[in-house]
Every structure is written in C-alpha cells, then in structure tokens.
Design a protein around this motif. Structure first.
Motif: not given
Lengths: 125, 125
Positions: A36-40, A99, A102-104, A107
């Motif tokens: 899982x990657x962060x777009x920001x 997700x 936003x995945x937070x 995580x």
C-alpha cells in the motif's frame, strides 16, 4: 531499520508481491498480496499479507509494517518478528477495508498492534 | 505535493502498475511498469515508466519521481508535468540498470534531470 538518509536498496514492487511470509518459528503464514502506497508523499504505508481462506474464499488480509519484513534468502521469503499467535489475533481486513479512511485506519491499527514505531511521526527517526 | 504529516491516500502498488502515463500535451507516453521501493526505509524511490520498443523488443524504462504522477480520472491514467521532448531525452535504462548502485544512481539522475526536489534530503519538506 534506521539508516543514514540517502541509503537505498531498491526492490521492485512487482517482485515483492507474491513473496512468502514466515512467522518467527519459520512457518509460512501467507504471501505478500500487495504493497500500500501513499499518493500524498513518498511513503510505503504497509505491506498487505494474505492468509487463510480456502479455494479462493474467505481470505483475509493483514497490514504489516514495511519495516517488519526481513528477507531471508534461505527461506526465499520474508520473516516477520511476530509469532503465529500474534498474527492470528492481528487486525485483519478485506481488501476494500484496507483503503478505508484513506488507508490510515488500517495502518494505524497495525502499527499499534505490532508496537512498531510510526514512520510518519515527526522526529520518529 | 507537500502535506501535513500523517495524511494518507492509499493506493495499491498492483493497481498503479499497468496504468497509462501521459505527457503535458495529453499524449500517451507509456505505462507504469513497476514501482521501485527502498528496503531500508519506507520510501518509494521512483515509478518505472516503460515506453518504446516493438513486439517486446527494445523497450526502455524511465525512472519518474513518484510525486510527479498526477492521476487524471478523465484520461484514466497519470499525467506527468513533462513534455514529450523532455521525456525523450530523459535518462532511460534497462530494468537491470535500474537497481544498479542499489537504485540510487537511477533515482538521483531522474530527480536531477526533471528538477524535482529530493525527498530524501533532510529538511527538504
């Protein structure tokens, strides 16, 4: 794994995906389903380890901190510093839930559960 | 894209791979072949964009900074803020070359060429 800024050891995400994952006693617990990657920003949020299920049904997914994956050449996969018991009781989700928020959510729950230092906290290095 | 620490918008690496990439004039330049991850920290080193080639031969790969990818819903892919000319003259490699020097060589050359701020420099935020 703290390291001087700038050091790199590159690995392709496509190679990570599908790699076996083992617990501390050496038993296979699952495979890396995704990363899982962060777009920001440029952060890897967590690895997604798939386990359980049968004939394609009922598989669940654990978010595992990226820093917890230790590649073991002899085993041809990653060892995580967690026992099978810890992993069985760990936060698990469907792929859609991962997700959420936003995945937070996934995580944060994972980092808390495994007691791994949050990479995204200022001054955490 | 600077952001307050902690914000996330999660995307799975497997979803990023295969996505189309467009230059500033809207033309397709290639697809995301892979995403290069750093084993030593939680950083995404760069995206790998494949372009050119014919019938599976001669394809080359550009390292592109992760932060340069802007997802455009209408196009169903990423737009990068570079012209076709810039991209044609950009550092390009074979897949093997991309991990040379643990990926640092390809990454540094790309960030320099595209004049994108180095995410790995202390205080670069």
């Amino acid at each position: 794994m703290p390291t001087p800024k700038g050091h790199t050891t590159a690995i392709r995400a496509s190679r990570v995906i599908g790699t076996n994952v083992y617990s501390t006693n050496g038993d296979k617990i699952g495979e890396i389903e995704d990363v899982m990657l962060n777009k920001l920003d440029t952060n890897i949020m967590f690895a997604v380890v798939g386990f359980g299920g049968f004939l394609g049904l009922g598989e669940k997914f654990h978010p595992i901190p990226w820093s917890s994956l230790d590649y073991e050449k002899d085993k041809g996969g990653y060892i995580v510093p967690f026992t099978e018991e810890q992993l069985k009781n760990a936060p698990a989700h469907s792929l859609e839930e991962l997700t959420k928020d936003d995945g937070a959510a996934a995580r944060d729950a994972a980092f808390d559960y495994y007691k791994v230092e949050r990479y995204w906290v200022v001054g955490a290095e």
